[in-house]
Design an enzyme around this catalytic site. Structure first.
Site, PDB file in Angstrom:
ATOM      1  N   HIS A 236       0.823  -1.228   0.000  1.00 24.12           N
ATOM      2  CA  HIS A 236       0.000   0.000   0.000  1.00 24.12           C
ATOM      3  C   HIS A 236       0.855   1.277   0.000  1.00 24.12           C
ATOM      4  O   HIS A 236       0.754   2.100  -0.890  1.00 24.12           O
ATOM      5  CB  HIS A 236      -0.901   0.024   1.236  1.00 24.12           C
ATOM      6  CG  HIS A 236      -1.816  -1.160   1.370  1.00 24.12           C
ATOM      7  ND1 HIS A 236      -2.955  -1.337   0.607  1.00 24.12           N
ATOM      8  CD2 HIS A 236      -1.752  -2.230   2.197  1.00 24.12           C
ATOM      9  CE1 HIS A 236      -3.559  -2.456   0.962  1.00 24.12           C
ATOM     10  NE2 HIS A 236      -2.857  -3.019   1.920  1.00 24.12           N
TER      11      HIS A 236
HETATM   12  O1  RIB Z   1      -4.594   0.180   4.942  1.00 24.43           O
HETATM   13  C1  RIB Z   1      -3.215   0.144   4.724  1.00 24.43           C
HETATM   14  C2  RIB Z   1      -2.502   1.139   5.574  1.00 24.43           C
HETATM   15  O2  RIB Z   1      -2.653   0.793   6.933  1.00 24.43           O
HETATM   16  C3  RIB Z   1      -0.972   1.145   5.334  1.00 24.43           C
HETATM   17  O3  RIB Z   1      -0.470   2.435   5.574  1.00 24.43           O
HETATM   18  C4  RIB Z   1      -0.464   0.193   6.364  1.00 24.43           C
HETATM   19  O4  RIB Z   1       0.891   0.481   6.757  1.00 24.43           O
HETATM   20  C5  RIB Z   1      -1.390   0.479   7.511  1.00 24.43           C
HETATM   21  O5  RIB Z   1      -0.903   1.638   8.175  1.00 24.43           O
END
Ligand code: RIB
Ligand code: CA
Length: 312
Positions: A236
């Protein structure tokens, strides 16, 4: 070369975003890194950030920001990232220096000291960024844009409707999305396309010191993702850095994004008006597609560079 500040909650994917930015000094002048309570408590995510920076033999200023959201108590994600917040690798050695200053004041100082505008890379809950905007509005003209990982137009992950970073602090997110600053939103619509396969992960094993760290991080993260129905691993947070490096591998559209901040089942939901007649302003570029192969190559190339740079 872009001046950037990275606000994060390491976090397996946060770690990879930091590593790729660090691997490309010709693209990024990293002015500093701040941590925020999110994936794990502030103490744990800060320790993780120190471990990553020490491992990379980096010499970057690091400051701890807010421990929890503006309004509600912190919700962490041990189910996804483990008790440490970055389970998998073992880190030895001494601590990495931590600035005394609170992360929000640190962000303010780095921005006003910078030569030229600064891009904020926000890859955790947006608490620090919201407080920067509220407490130091005078820095707004010096902020080039905010590249953030958070939200999702089609679905959530913490709840059916809300993505984790936004769910943790929706009040902060609404402040940021409505600040008037240019925003690039890497929400789940695009980040869940930005996935690395187990075959690709296994190619990293013993390829080099940093590649092997990435292998250990991603092996844990891949295993952890199975409980949520993932076979491959969406990285992500790396989408923010990847966009800043190679915007052409992404597609998106502009909208005015709001966040649900009430206590309904929609708390943390991000929504925008994508109709043709939707009024201006539309400050947020909502990323919707990515060239997965190009995204993974960007990671692999960065790790190969770091393998040559960090050998012991
Ligand atoms: O939903 C994904 C996010 O949530 C990313 O930033 C992961 O590191 C968690 O913080
Ligand atoms: Ca994160």
């Amino acid at each position: 070369m872009k001046n950037i500040l990275i606000d994060c909650d390491p976090g397996h994917d946060d770690a990879l975003a930091i590593m790729v930015a660090f691997a490309n000094p010709e693209k990024f002048n990293i002015l500093g890194i701040t941590t925020v309570g999110g994936n794990q408590t502030l103490a744990k995510v800060t320790k993780n950030a120190q471990n990553i920076l020490r491992f990379l033999k980096a010499d970057l200023p690091l400051a701890a920001g807010q421990a929890g959201p503006l309004v509600k108590p912190l919700k962490t994600a041990p189910e996804a990232h483990g008790e440490s917040g970055m389970d998998g690798p073992y880190f030895d050695g001494e601590d990495y220096p931590l600035c005394e200053q609170n992360g929000v004041g640190f962000l303010y100082q780095k921005i006003i000291e910078a030569e030229g505008k600064v891009t904020l890379v926000a890859i955790g809950p947006l608490t620090n960024i919201a407080l920067l905007i509220k407490n130091y509005p005078q820095v707004m003209p010096a902020i080039e844009k905010i590249a953030l990982m958070g939200g999702g137009i089609s679905h959530g992950n913490q709840t059916p409707l809300a993505e984790f970073n936004i769910f943790v602090d929706p009040d902060a997110a609404e402040i940021v999305f409505q600040s008037g600053l240019p925003i690039v939103m890497a929400g789940l619509d695009v980040t869940e396309q930005a996935e690395i396969t187990l075959t690709e992960i296994n190619r990293l094993k013993n390829r080099g010191k940093v590649s092997n760290l990435a292998f250990e991080l991603l092996s844990f993260y891949n295993q952890s993702g199975r409980q949520f129905g993932f076979i491959h691993s969406p990285i992500h947070d790396l989408c923010t850095i990847a966009y800043l490096m190679a915007p052409d591998i992404f597609k998106g559209e502009y909208a005015d994004i709001h966040v649900i901040t009430d206590n309904s089942p929609a708390r943390g939901l991000t929504y925008g008006d994508f109709r043709r007649m939707a009024p201006e302003p539309k400050h947020t570029l909502v990323l919707k597609e990515v060239d997965r192969a190009a995204f993974v190559k960007l990671l692999m190339d960065a790790l190969a560079k770091l393998d040559k740079q960090v050998t012991r």
